[in-house]
Design an enzyme around this catalytic site. Structure first.
Site, PDB file in Angstrom:
ATOM      1  N   TYR A  63      -5.002   9.625  44.463  1.00  0.00           N
ATOM      2  CA  TYR A  63      -3.796  10.448  44.323  1.00  0.00           C
ATOM      3  C   TYR A  63      -3.314  10.404  42.878  1.00  0.00           C
ATOM      4  O   TYR A  63      -3.463   9.390  42.199  1.00  0.00           O
ATOM      5  CB  TYR A  63      -2.680   9.977  45.264  1.00  0.00           C
ATOM      6  CG  TYR A  63      -2.206   8.568  45.021  1.00  0.00           C
ATOM      7  CD1 TYR A  63      -1.100   8.291  44.217  1.00  0.00           C
ATOM      8  CD2 TYR A  63      -2.857   7.483  45.617  1.00  0.00           C
ATOM      9  CE1 TYR A  63      -0.665   6.996  44.006  1.00  0.00           C
ATOM     10  CE2 TYR A  63      -2.428   6.174  45.411  1.00  0.00           C
ATOM     11  CZ  TYR A  63      -1.336   5.936  44.607  1.00  0.00           C
ATOM     12  OH  TYR A  63      -0.917   4.652  44.401  1.00  0.00           O
ATOM     13  N   PRO A  64      -2.734  11.498  42.409  1.00  0.00           N
ATOM     14  CA  PRO A  64      -2.099  11.490  41.081  1.00  0.00           C
ATOM     15  C   PRO A  64      -0.619  11.171  41.223  1.00  0.00           C
ATOM     16  O   PRO A  64      -0.023  11.343  42.301  1.00  0.00           O
ATOM     17  CB  PRO A  64      -2.314  12.925  40.603  1.00  0.00           C
ATOM     18  CG  PRO A  64      -2.289  13.734  41.866  1.00  0.00           C
ATOM     19  CD  PRO A  64      -2.846  12.859  42.955  1.00  0.00           C
ATOM     20  N   MET A  65      -0.006  10.701  40.151  1.00  0.00           N
ATOM     21  CA  MET A  65       1.421  10.378  40.220  1.00  0.00           C
ATOM     22  C   MET A  65       2.081  10.521  38.845  1.00  0.00           C
ATOM     23  O   MET A  65       1.422  10.488  37.808  1.00  0.00           O
ATOM     24  CB  MET A  65       1.626   8.960  40.739  1.00  0.00           C
ATOM     25  CG  MET A  65       1.097   7.866  39.836  1.00  0.00           C
ATOM     26  SD  MET A  65       1.727   6.221  40.280  1.00  0.00           S
ATOM     27  CE  MET A  65       3.463   6.391  39.833  1.00  0.00           C
ATOM     28  N   ARG A  73     -10.810  -3.606  33.500  1.00  0.00           N
ATOM     29  CA  ARG A  73      -9.947  -2.449  33.779  1.00  0.00           C
ATOM     30  C   ARG A  73     -10.347  -1.251  32.931  1.00  0.00           C
ATOM     31  O   ARG A  73     -10.236  -0.103  33.370  1.00  0.00           O
ATOM     32  CB  ARG A  73      -8.475  -2.813  33.496  1.00  0.00           C
ATOM     33  CG  ARG A  73      -7.906  -3.880  34.392  1.00  0.00           C
ATOM     34  CD  ARG A  73      -7.588  -3.345  35.772  1.00  0.00           C
ATOM     35  NE  ARG A  73      -6.588  -2.302  35.735  1.00  0.00           N
ATOM     36  CZ  ARG A  73      -5.272  -2.506  35.885  1.00  0.00           C
ATOM     37  NH1 ARG A  73      -4.829  -3.739  36.073  1.00  0.00           N
ATOM     38  NH2 ARG A  73      -4.419  -1.505  35.854  1.00  0.00           N
ATOM     39  N   GLN A  76      -8.330  -1.340  42.798  1.00  0.00           N
ATOM     40  CA  GLN A  76      -7.780  -0.120  42.222  1.00  0.00           C
ATOM     41  C   GLN A  76      -8.365   0.165  40.847  1.00  0.00           C
ATOM     42  O   GLN A  76      -8.760  -0.737  40.123  1.00  0.00           O
ATOM     43  CB  GLN A  76      -6.261  -0.205  42.110  1.00  0.00           C
ATOM     44  CG  GLN A  76      -5.779  -1.225  41.087  1.00  0.00           C
ATOM     45  CD  GLN A  76      -4.274  -1.246  40.925  1.00  0.00           C
ATOM     46  OE1 GLN A  76      -3.559  -0.513  41.590  1.00  0.00           O
ATOM     47  NE2 GLN A  76      -3.783  -2.091  40.036  1.00  0.00           N
TER      48      GLN A  76
END
Length: 503
Positions: free
Chosen positions: A153-155, A139, A193
């Protein structure tokens, strides 16, 4: 006023999503000589990025952006911000840059947090035997999958009057994220991801990059997650950008408006073909195998010459030990003390999702003939990234006690995957194993040898051994007893045995 406890975090590589728009009017009006120069310099730049010529480690990839928000995405992961900064400025010195404007960008850094594993941040805890440490490493320093589709996408987490994520107690936040992660497990092997933190680096708190071969898998995952409270109550999203990966060599086709990847051609990503130490096996789906997800190939210094010499020596004995040029598969082998029936049900659920991914070779549960030994879960993949990702999911199986290659680092391991026995000779094979086990027990440097059987196919087996050193193992491989075993195998096995060496 009570101050809520933030999770500990560890950061890895910096991530830049560099979105570029093409000035199509300028491109169409440019002389052919100028366009050729732009393509040539663009390919050179992108090739160098994907080969990571600029740094000791990292990843890069090139994508065609879908829709009006941009045309080109160059995704970079590097150890330092200085590396990222240099790559940005190097692009501006190419002839291609003259035909682009930056449509958008996003800067972040890969991270793991205490929500994932508080044990990881405990200096007194040991997590490497379960494979968790290796999963966390994947990771922090991820390998970009060779999937065609990307969604970025940002969040943020919501801080409103009704729902404020940062006002929740730590344990409640951890429960939300754990339940949220359970949804992702259903898409294992189909969607990969990269989660990167951007607090203080960009406009949002996290950047999420999802990869998959089928865009509808990404869509379905995100849609399902919308109904989970972690998203429905506490998540706020920026805009989504979607893209399709293409190799730098097809930059000219991209700019010419041609189909990419071109019809009938395979996509060859240079970074995917880089050899990873510690993984050796076959290529026909019968006797594949591998070491752990890292470390030296055979427990020594990992030199290519020594590795090739060792493989050649085994090949001369009639034992296949894998090839050094990218044909090997990557294996995750974990051992569990759980009830075999319960374990199989869990593995079977994961395997259904793994099978959706082209790089999945095989996942199976192997039961030991020795009741004092643990059950093994073996998962074989074509890429290191896929194997590391699978290790993270498999590490959550019940009662995992260790991962092959992560234990007994002072020893030398061999693993024969798999011995596929002709049905009429199964008893002959197991009898020969008992005889060999008796010989091994008296050999200097031999620690343990187990025979494990695929619970779905009693004719599919593998043998795992531990030795004090490589030389101890080689003494056996050079012995008359081993030569006789190889000759015996020619009659009772459907293919020649293959041995794999763990770090």
């Amino acid at each position: 006023m009570e101050r809520r406890r933030p999770p500990q975090t560890e950061e890895g590589w910096y991530v830049l999503h560099d979105f570029r728009s093409i000035d199509w009017d300028a491109w169409r009006g440019a002389p052919e000589r100028r366009r050729s120069q732009a393509i040539e310099e663009g390919i050179d730049y992108l090739d160098a990025c994907e080969a990571v010529d600029d740094a000791d480690e990292g990843e890069s990839a090139t994508f065609a952006v879908l829709g009006h928000k941009a045309d080109l995405l160059v995704l970079h992961l590097r150890p330092t911000l200085a590396d990222i900064d240099t790559l940005e400025r190097q692009f501006e010195h190419t002839a291609l840059a003259e035909f682009t404007t930056r449509a958008d960008s996003y800067l972040s850094v890969t991270e793991v947090s205490g929500y994932m594993s508080e044990e990881y941040f405990d200096e007194d805890a040991t997590v490497e035997d379960t494979g968790t440490a290796r999963y966390i490493e994947s990771r922090l320093k991820p390998e970009l999958p060779d999937s065609e589709f990307l969604s970025f996408y940002p969040m943020n987490k919501r801080r409103g009057p009704d729902h404020n994520w940062y006002e929740l107690p730590f344990d409640e936040r951890a429960d939300y994220l754990s339940n949220h992660g359970e949804i992702g497990k259903d898409y294992a092997g189909r969607v990969t991801q990269i989660i990167s933190g951007s607090v203080g680096l960009d406009d949002f708190e996290w950047g999420i990059t999802l990869f998959g071969d089928d865009p509808t898998d990404v869509k379905e995952l995100l849609y399902e997650m919308r109904f989970d409270p972690s998203s429905s109550r506490f998540a706020e999203f920026g805009r989504f950008l979607s893209a399709r990966r293409f190799p730098p060599a097809d930059l000219g086709a991209f700019l010419a408006g041609e189909r990419i990847p071109r019809e009938g051609e395979s996509v060859d990503h240079p970074h995917v073909r880089r050899e990873s130490a510690g993984h050796h096996g076959g290529s026909d789906g019968h006797h594949h195998g591998g070491g752990d997800t890292g470390g030296h190939p055979h427990g020594d210094d990992g030199s290519d010459d020594e590795e090739e010499e060792f493989r050649t020596e085994l090949e001369e004995m009639g034992v296949y030990a894998g090839q050094p040029h990218g044909e090997d598969v990557h294996a995750v082998v974990l051992y569990s003390a759980a009830d075999a029936d319960e374990l199989f049900d869990e593995v079977d659920g994961l395997r259904e999702n793994f099978d959706h991914y082209d790089t999945h070779v095989k996942t199976a549960v192997y039961e030991p003939r020795d009741e004092s030994s643990e059950t093994a879960i073996v998962s074989l993949w074509e890429t290191d990234r896929a194997a590391n990702t699978a290790a993270g999911f498999l590490a959550d199986l019940p009662d995992i006690v260790r991962q092959a290659g992560a234990d007994e680092t002072d020893s030398w391991g061999t693993m024969g995957m798999f011995y596929t026995v002709k049905p009429d000779h199964r008893n002959d094979f197991t009898g020969a194993f008992e005889d060999a086990a008796g010989l091994l027990a008296d050999m200097d440097g031999h620690r343990k040898t187990d025979l494990l059987v695929n619970r779905e196919d009693e004719n599919d087996m593998f043998i795992a051994s531990r030795w004090d050193s490589r030389e101890d193992a080689m003494q056996f491989f050079r012995s008359d007893a081993f030569s006789e075993a190889v000759e015996f195998g020619r009659d009772v096995l459907t293919d020649r045995p293959r041995h794999v060496f763990l770090a």
